[in-house]
Design an enzyme around this catalytic site. Structure first.
Site, PDB file in Angstrom:
ATOM      1  N   GLU A 176      17.679 -26.703   6.435  1.00  0.00           N
ATOM      2  CA  GLU A 176      16.962 -25.424   6.499  1.00  0.00           C
ATOM      3  C   GLU A 176      15.560 -25.578   5.911  1.00  0.00           C
ATOM      4  O   GLU A 176      15.376 -26.194   4.870  1.00  0.00           O
ATOM      5  CB  GLU A 176      17.731 -24.368   5.694  1.00  0.00           C
ATOM      6  CG  GLU A 176      17.704 -23.001   6.331  1.00  0.00           C
ATOM      7  CD  GLU A 176      18.448 -22.955   7.645  1.00  0.00           C
ATOM      8  OE1 GLU A 176      17.789 -22.893   8.700  1.00  0.00           O
ATOM      9  OE2 GLU A 176      19.693 -22.982   7.632  1.00  0.00           O
ATOM     10  N   TYR A 177      14.575 -25.023   6.624  1.00  0.00           N
ATOM     11  CA  TYR A 177      13.165 -25.140   6.240  1.00  0.00           C
ATOM     12  C   TYR A 177      12.711 -26.599   6.281  1.00  0.00           C
ATOM     13  O   TYR A 177      11.716 -26.963   5.671  1.00  0.00           O
ATOM     14  CB  TYR A 177      12.904 -24.540   4.858  1.00  0.00           C
ATOM     15  CG  TYR A 177      12.851 -23.024   4.852  1.00  0.00           C
ATOM     16  CD1 TYR A 177      11.640 -22.339   4.760  1.00  0.00           C
ATOM     17  CD2 TYR A 177      14.017 -22.267   4.929  1.00  0.00           C
ATOM     18  CE1 TYR A 177      11.592 -20.957   4.747  1.00  0.00           C
ATOM     19  CE2 TYR A 177      13.980 -20.880   4.924  1.00  0.00           C
ATOM     20  CZ  TYR A 177      12.763 -20.231   4.832  1.00  0.00           C
ATOM     21  OH  TYR A 177      12.725 -18.862   4.827  1.00  0.00           O
ATOM     22  N   ALA A 220      19.786 -11.316  12.212  1.00  0.00           N
ATOM     23  CA  ALA A 220      20.914 -11.953  11.543  1.00  0.00           C
ATOM     24  C   ALA A 220      20.669 -13.432  11.273  1.00  0.00           C
ATOM     25  O   ALA A 220      21.571 -14.151  10.860  1.00  0.00           O
ATOM     26  CB  ALA A 220      22.180 -11.786  12.385  1.00  0.00           C
ATOM     27  N   ASP A 245      14.836 -23.711  16.395  1.00  0.00           N
ATOM     28  CA  ASP A 245      15.542 -22.653  17.104  1.00  0.00           C
ATOM     29  C   ASP A 245      15.409 -22.809  18.614  1.00  0.00           C
ATOM     30  O   ASP A 245      16.377 -22.691  19.358  1.00  0.00           O
ATOM     31  CB  ASP A 245      14.997 -21.288  16.682  1.00  0.00           C
ATOM     32  CG  ASP A 245      15.181 -21.009  15.205  1.00  0.00           C
ATOM     33  OD1 ASP A 245      15.890 -21.799  14.538  1.00  0.00           O
ATOM     34  OD2 ASP A 245      14.615 -20.016  14.723  1.00  0.00           O
TER      35      ASP A 245
END
Length: 382
Positions: free
Chosen positions: A30-31, A120, A169
């Protein structure tokens, strides 16, 4: 097909085709994507579906079944970034990105419907971008590769919508395969499909949507990206992915800004967690991934500071009830957590889900939405 029939009722003619692109959930990493690092997302069965017809008059018309708004009509020659177009900015941004890249897109009629939960952390925006890009690629015969489509969709979100997201994504939505997680190197967009058939080993992956909405455009995401880039400059590397994990203590000692130091520690260690997770999956040691997820949550909570009370409670309650591991996923400040659990038994999926629901009720939080994440197919024509 409802979307096609709705298109016909809306625009008076049949669409040229119908396409779908999924949302995604990120297992680990993540990130890291805007730091040229490694990620391991997978596509969800939830999709954005688009019925689309080509136009040659410079008019773009977009409509969503999920928004109480009529058809939005735009001039493809006058698409301006951050113009307050609302949800329509996502498909409009894709059209602008394609045209800026030299592709002769002269307009379209688009009707969209999505089952990807918004807000979400499951990439509802990337699904809209990728489904639009794929449809226009096919209708205009552009011949773009999936990574090229993903880059253009990312550019739409960066430049037109104004969110400085990485490419994970869009790549997950464009390239994922059913029954697999996507091991992606975000520097060169090389990727490998990693088998992730949880049912075969008696496991399930749950998504806990906290129903806490985030807005990544509010500056928090951009601030962390800027902090990571400052860390890379201070360390003299192109991106934080170039800091070896074994040299992390030395690197941290060279950083004077405590905030930048925290960000660097998270990114470099999360790249290492992706590597460890891949090793475990390749070895068939899926259950051992659980503690890596929980470790990743602690890093996101304490170093990157992008968690929230609801996400922390989801992770704590799930692990206390016997989950193998859990962590927040996505941009944070709300959104969702992923929970790796046994499929059945005294510490199985139903037991863990019930424990999380009970913990939320006792805390006075809005009831979470909990569903199973099944690794699904990427973008395609229906």
């Amino acid at each position: 097909m409802t979307v096609a029939a709705d298109f016909t009722r809306l625009y008076g003619t049949a669409p040229d085709g119908v396409w779908a692109a999924p949302g995604r959930v990120n297992l680990i990493g993540e990130y890291t994507d805007f730091n040229d690092g490694f990620v391991l997302p997978m596509a969800l069965p939830h999709t954005a579906v688009a019925a689309v017809a080509r136009r040659d008059d410079g008019v773009l018309r977009v409509h969503s079944a999920d928004v109480e708004e009529g058809v939005v009509q735009l001039d493809v020659d006058a698409l301006e970034p951050r113009s307050g177009a609302g949800w329509a900015a996502y498909p409009a941004g894709v059209v602008r990105a394609l045209r800026e890249a030299g592709h002769p897109v002269t307009g379209a009629d688009i009707h969209l419907a999505s089952t990807v939960p918004t807000g979400a952390g499951l990439s509802s925006s990337a699904a809209l971008e990728v489904v639009t890009a794929l449809a226009l690629d096919e209708l205009y015969g552009l011949g773009l590769t999936r990574p090229e489509l993903a880059r253009l969709a990312q550019r739409a979100e960066n430049d037109f919508v104004g969110v400085p997201c990485g490419v994970m994504d869009q790549m997950a939505s464009a390239c994922a395969a059913p029954g697999h997680a996507l091991f992606l190197d975000t520097r060169d967009l090389s990727y490998r499909q990693v088998p992730f058939d949880l049912g075969a080993v008696g496991l399930r992956l749950l998504v806990v949507d906290t129903r806490v909405k985030h807005a990544l455009g509010d500056g928090a995401y951009a601030e962390r990206r800027a902090g990571c880039e400052a860390g890379a400059r201070a360390l003299g590397v192109r991106a934080l992915r170039d800091v070896p994990y074994v040299h992390l203590p030395d690197a941290l000692a060279r950083l004077s800004d405590p905030t930048v130091r925290r960000y660097v520690r998270h990114v470099v260690s999360d790249d290492e967690r992706v590597r460890r997770t891949i090793e475990l999956l390749d070895a068939g040691e899926v259950r051992k991934v659980g503690p890596v997820l929980t470790e990743g949550h602690a890093s996101l909570r304490d170093d990157l500071r992008v968690s929230c009370a609801e996400l922390d409670l989801a992770v704590e309650a799930a692990n206390a009830a016997g989950a193998l591991g859990a962590r927040m996923t996505g941009g944070g400040f709300g959104g969702s957590a992923v929970v790796l659990v046994e499929a059945t038994g005294p510490q199985g999926a139903d037991v863990v889900a019930a424990a999380v629901e009970k913990a939320f009720a006792e805390a006075g939080f809005t009831a979470p939405r909990i569903f199973e994440a099944v690794p699904s197919e990427g973008a395609r024509r229906l």
